[in-house]
Design a protein around this motif. Structure first.
Motif, PDB file in Angstrom:
ATOM      1  N   SER A   1      85.660  26.281  97.994  1.00  0.00           N
ATOM      2  CA  SER A   1      84.518  25.994  98.865  1.00  0.00           C
ATOM      3  C   SER A   1      83.190  26.312  98.204  1.00  0.00           C
ATOM      4  CB  SER A   1      84.648  26.761 100.187  1.00  0.00           C
ATOM      5  OG  SER A   1      84.732  28.155  99.947  1.00  0.00           O
TER       6      SER A   1
ATOM      7  N   ASN B   1      88.497  19.014 100.978  1.00  0.00           N
ATOM      8  CA  ASN B   1      88.128  20.245 101.685  1.00  0.00           C
ATOM      9  C   ASN B   1      89.261  21.269 101.655  1.00  0.00           C
ATOM     10  OD1 ASN B   1      85.626  19.213 102.354  1.00  0.00           O
ATOM     11  ND2 ASN B   1      86.307  18.406 104.327  1.00  0.00           N
TER      12      ASN B   1
ATOM     13  N   SER C   1      89.918  22.140  97.280  1.00  0.00           N
ATOM     14  CA  SER C   1      88.862  22.562  96.350  1.00  0.00           C
ATOM     15  C   SER C   1      88.316  23.922  96.756  1.00  0.00           C
ATOM     16  CB  SER C   1      87.730  21.526  96.321  1.00  0.00           C
ATOM     17  OG  SER C   1      87.103  21.432  97.591  1.00  0.00           O
TER      18      SER C   1
ATOM     19  N   SER D   1      82.765  23.131  95.963  1.00  0.00           N
ATOM     20  CA  SER D   1      82.655  21.836  96.638  1.00  0.00           C
ATOM     21  C   SER D   1      81.467  21.770  97.594  1.00  0.00           C
ATOM     22  CB  SER D   1      83.946  21.523  97.393  1.00  0.00           C
ATOM     23  OG  SER D   1      84.182  22.477  98.417  1.00  0.00           O
ATOM     24  N   ASN D   2      80.979  22.914  98.061  1.00  0.00           N
ATOM     25  CA  ASN D   2      79.816  22.911  98.957  1.00  0.00           C
ATOM     26  C   ASN D   2      78.586  22.316  98.283  1.00  0.00           C
ATOM     27  OD1 ASN D   2      81.219  24.001 101.078  1.00  0.00           O
ATOM     28  ND2 ASN D   2      80.527  26.106 100.739  1.00  0.00           N
TER      29      ASN D   2
END
Length: 401
Positions: free
Chosen positions: A366, A361, A364, A369-370
């Motif tokens: 966002s 979190n 990366s 990665s989300n």
């Protein structure tokens, strides 16, 4: 009905009967009209081919099924006991050997057999003896065993059968040498890639097509599924995640270079870090059983962490932070749908899992990665064993990965 294999199958063979066999093996039993429709083959042609497979004992007629009208069609599927495949999962301190049938059911599992992986003739020959002993004890007809898949860590060329990390004593492929000793076709695979394949096919993967599997053990590697297919790279060495140059340190990696991710994020690095702390005066439950730091292993540290040893927990958390940074880089590059964490270090649960997640979190992007789901392996210690068996099964079915 057999559980569908979720990895995209591409057939090397042009033999339509073998394609039919592979389709039934990977998608379960079905009627002749359904099979013809899916493979774009006429029903009369499918009927001839399936009857040929039945005469070979590879396909069975499983009886009539209900239909909306007319004659009830028969359901055809693979004969589960017509072919068997042996998988050998080699670890640093033990090996596991299993037998898989054509319907992807594990018929026999040796459990952990004590073994010391070393780049010696003695270690290689002991591995061969374990395999021959396993085969000798089988109750199935030996001619139904179609091949043996062996997982080894390090650089493996699965196409040629060469190992460049272990048992590379001459120019001949290791697969050829072992084949001579055990009397069955032998196929080599990198251990992390075999674990990944087992997980992709029978584990945590659902409908995802772009997946990363992280094997967190003495070393670190990644198995890559791209658009539903296992990714090997040009020479078959894709996935050497642990040798990404991440740290500015003076630790010599097992590959001979400095600064690799493995130098501060793998099981062998955990051993070094733990021994250094003990020599500096830190206390641990382990030293009451193992007073000499040089004899402390990764397995000892994992066991101590599970027993709430503070030093073990602290160092595993540090390891998780470093691993998470590396995974964040992979997520930024590949934008995967799913990341699966597996390997021995995952047996410490949240002690390593939470720091990994926190670091992902933190490091990366966002927006990238989300879209990525992070899960733990469903197959656990059986992932490599099943992957090895399935990859040999693919060779028999003429499926290219």
């Amino acid at each position: 009905m057999s559980r569908p294999l979720r990895v995209t199958a591409n057939y090397k063979t042009k033999d339509p009967a073998r394609i039919i066999l592979g389709y039934l093996a990977n998608h379960g039993s079905m009627t002749l009209p359904e099979l013809g429709k899916r493979l774009n083959i006429s029903v009369p042609k499918v009927t001839v081919l399936v009857n040929g497979l039945r005469s070979e004992g590879l396909v069975n007629d499983y009886g009539k099924i209900e239909s909306s009208g007319g004659r009830k069609p028969s359901l055809y599927g693979v004969a589960a006991d017509a072919a068997y495949f042996i998988g050998v999962d080699v670890k640093q301190t033990h090996i596991t050997i299993g037998l898989l049938n054509l319907d992807k059911t594990l018929a026999k599992n040796s459990g952990k057999l004590p073994y010391e992986l070393a780049n010696t003739v003695e270690s290689r020959d002991r591995l061969c003896r374990y395999i021959t002993d396993f085969i000798d004890e089988l109750t199935v007809q030996k001619e139904r065993v179609k091949g043996v898949g062996i997982n080894l860590s390090g650089r493996i060329n699965y196409r040629t059968g060469h190992s460049y990390s272990y048992f590379h004593f001459d120019d001949r492929p290791l697969s050829e040498i072992v084949e001579e000793k055990i009397g069955y076709p032998v196929f080599l695979e990198n251990d992390s890639r075999a674990m990944a394949y087992g997980e992709f096919c029978l584990g945590a993967v659902e409908d995802e097509k772009d997946v990363l599997f992280l094997n967190l053990d003495y070393g670190i590697a990644v198995g890559i599924l791209m658009d539903g297919r296992l990714y090997y790279g040009k020479s078959g060495y894709a996935g050497e995640f642990g040798h990404m140059p991440v740290f500015n340190n003076e630790y010599i990696c097992r590959c001979g270079k400095k600064g690799c991710l493995e130098t501060e994020a793998a099981g062998w690095a955990l051993e070094r870090m733990f021994r250094d702390k003990i020599r500096e005066g830190s206390s641990s439950l382990i030293t009451s059983k193992i007073p000499e730091p040089a004899h402390i292993t990764m397995e000892d540290i994992i066991e101590a962490a599970v027993a709430d040893d503070v030093l073990a927990i602290e160092l595993i958390a540090q390891l998780g932070e470093n691993i998470g940074r590396g995974i964040a880089s992979l997520i930024n590059v590949f934008n995967p749908e799913l990341v699966i964490l597996g390997g021995s270090l995952l047996t410490t649960g949240d002690y390593i899992g939470l720091p990994i997640k926190t670091a992902i979190n933190k490091y990366s992007l966002s927006l990238v990665s989300n879209d990525t789901r992070l899960v733990h392996s469903k197959l656990g210690e059986d992932a490599g064993l099943l992957g090895a068996c399935l990859l040999v099964r693919n060779r028999f079915l003429g499926i290219h990965d």
